[in-house]
Design an enzyme around this catalytic site. Sequence first.
Site, PDB file in Angstrom:
ATOM      1  N   HIS A 138     -28.052 -23.776  -8.882  1.00 14.69           N
ATOM      2  CA  HIS A 138     -27.135 -24.857  -8.536  1.00 14.69           C
ATOM      3  C   HIS A 138     -27.464 -26.071  -9.403  1.00 14.69           C
ATOM      4  O   HIS A 138     -28.567 -26.613  -9.341  1.00 14.69           O
ATOM      5  CB  HIS A 138     -27.287 -25.218  -7.056  1.00 14.69           C
ATOM      6  N   ASN A 154     -30.311 -32.353  -5.224  1.00 11.02           N
ATOM      7  CA  ASN A 154     -29.640 -32.028  -3.964  1.00 11.02           C
ATOM      8  C   ASN A 154     -28.152 -32.324  -4.044  1.00 11.02           C
ATOM      9  O   ASN A 154     -27.699 -33.152  -4.839  1.00 11.02           O
ATOM     10  CB  ASN A 154     -30.269 -32.806  -2.806  1.00 11.02           C
ATOM     11  N   GLY A 156     -24.725 -33.929  -3.574  1.00  8.93           N
ATOM     12  CA  GLY A 156     -24.306 -35.299  -3.342  1.00  8.93           C
ATOM     13  C   GLY A 156     -25.123 -36.352  -4.045  1.00  8.93           C
ATOM     14  O   GLY A 156     -24.860 -37.552  -3.898  1.00  8.93           O
ATOM     15  N   GLY A 158     -25.214 -36.916  -7.245  1.00 10.63           N
ATOM     16  CA  GLY A 158     -24.478 -37.512  -8.368  1.00 10.63           C
ATOM     17  C   GLY A 158     -24.525 -36.705  -9.657  1.00 10.63           C
ATOM     18  O   GLY A 158     -24.315 -37.263 -10.732  1.00 10.63           O
ATOM     19  N   LYS A 159     -24.758 -35.425  -9.560  1.00  7.50           N
ATOM     20  CA  LYS A 159     -24.853 -34.589 -10.776  1.00  7.50           C
ATOM     21  C   LYS A 159     -23.519 -34.524 -11.513  1.00  7.50           C
ATOM     22  O   LYS A 159     -23.458 -34.716 -12.728  1.00  7.50           O
ATOM     23  CB  LYS A 159     -25.317 -33.174 -10.405  1.00  7.50           C
ATOM     24  N   SER A 160     -22.452 -34.238 -10.779  1.00  4.17           N
ATOM     25  CA  SER A 160     -21.144 -34.082 -11.425  1.00  4.17           C
ATOM     26  C   SER A 160     -20.632 -35.412 -11.977  1.00  4.17           C
ATOM     27  O   SER A 160     -20.033 -35.457 -13.057  1.00  4.17           O
ATOM     28  CB  SER A 160     -20.133 -33.494 -10.436  1.00  4.17           C
ATOM     29  N   ASP A 177     -21.750 -27.189 -11.019  1.00  2.80           N
ATOM     30  CA  ASP A 177     -21.993 -26.632  -9.692  1.00  2.80           C
ATOM     31  C   ASP A 177     -22.866 -25.383  -9.732  1.00  2.80           C
ATOM     32  O   ASP A 177     -23.873 -25.300  -9.028  1.00  2.80           O
ATOM     33  CB  ASP A 177     -20.680 -26.319  -8.968  1.00  2.80           C
ATOM     34  N   GLU A 202     -16.100 -30.978 -10.158  1.00  6.43           N
ATOM     35  CA  GLU A 202     -15.733 -31.427  -8.820  1.00  6.43           C
ATOM     36  C   GLU A 202     -16.300 -32.825  -8.596  1.00  6.43           C
ATOM     37  O   GLU A 202     -17.517 -33.018  -8.620  1.00  6.43           O
ATOM     38  CB  GLU A 202     -16.280 -30.472  -7.764  1.00  6.43           C
ATOM     39  N   ARG A 243     -44.403 -43.707 -15.064  1.00  2.00           N
ATOM     40  CA  ARG A 243     -43.868 -44.868 -15.779  1.00  2.00           C
ATOM     41  C   ARG A 243     -44.295 -44.908 -17.239  1.00  2.00           C
ATOM     42  O   ARG A 243     -43.875 -45.800 -17.975  1.00  2.00           O
ATOM     43  CB  ARG A 243     -44.316 -46.157 -15.071  1.00  2.00           C
TER      44      ARG A 243
END
EC number: 2.7.11.-
Length: 319
Positions: A138, A154, A156, A158-160, A177, A202, A243
């Site tokens: 995924h 996870n 939601g 913001g990958k797409s 996806d 999507e 960092r």
Amino acid sequence: MAKVITQELLDRFELELLTGDSGVHREIHTSDISRPGVEMTGYFKFYPKERLQVLGKTEVSYLNELTQEQLRERMDNLCTDVTPGIVVTRGLDVPQELVDAAEAGGVPLMSSPYKTTRVISRLTNFLETKFAPFTAIHGVLVDLYGIGVMITGNSGVGKSETALELVKRGHRLVADDSVEIRQEDYDTLIGNSPPLIEHLLEIRGLGIINVMTLFGAGSVRSHKRITMVINLELWNEEKQYDRVGLDEETMRIMDVELPKSTIPVRPGRNLAVIIEVAAMNLRLKRMGINAAEEFSERLTNVIETGEDQPPSPEDRSED
């Protein structure tokens, strides 16, 4: 494991079927190809009969020197009930005894006009691709500056949306996806999109969009070698994030270790730019330029020698 039948080779490689059409639906179970040289001498004890057999100029020339009885016996042994096919290269004339044995055993006998090494190379590449280890993950796969970057995280996170911004900045989408991954070599992973959702993104609140229709054919590609992984996660105030960049994290997919970076997500961070820089920084590292190591060396030098110290206020006032 994918299934390959002999008919696929006939369709793909311009092979001419001489006889044995009843066996064109035989399954090929291995990418290994056999050139039955020692078998031509009559030694069949370790004959790999389950492999595709290729006869070149050397094998056919040797067959032409055998007696008719020897030739008939050895061709009968060559054409078994599990042999998926026999390919004769260079457009060479096929001995009638081989034609008769292949027809009797239902073994597809095929002819190719090309050189033996070329035929073997193309057949091997095709079969290795078909039989390569396969998995699905995924995530999103994007081509950035020639580097295949797989974005995970996870649902939601913001990958797409990040992939959409990268496409707007001139990069190319491979999959959204679900990324289908096959291991073509011991260190090579190739990712592509499932056919059902190819070229589609999507976006929550907007729905499904066709990237190729909106941004043109140059905004997508069918497959790409995966070079690095970017994992997006919601910012955790209690977690210590790298960092400096000296810690190199990896992600194992099948038998391959890929460099991985974890990027915390919170309002105000431009993820597309950060991922672009991560891809460019990986290219620099492969060229031998590592900013984190250079900084560490400078810091060590300052601590040990006291050199390269910033000027004191007194020195600045004198200037």
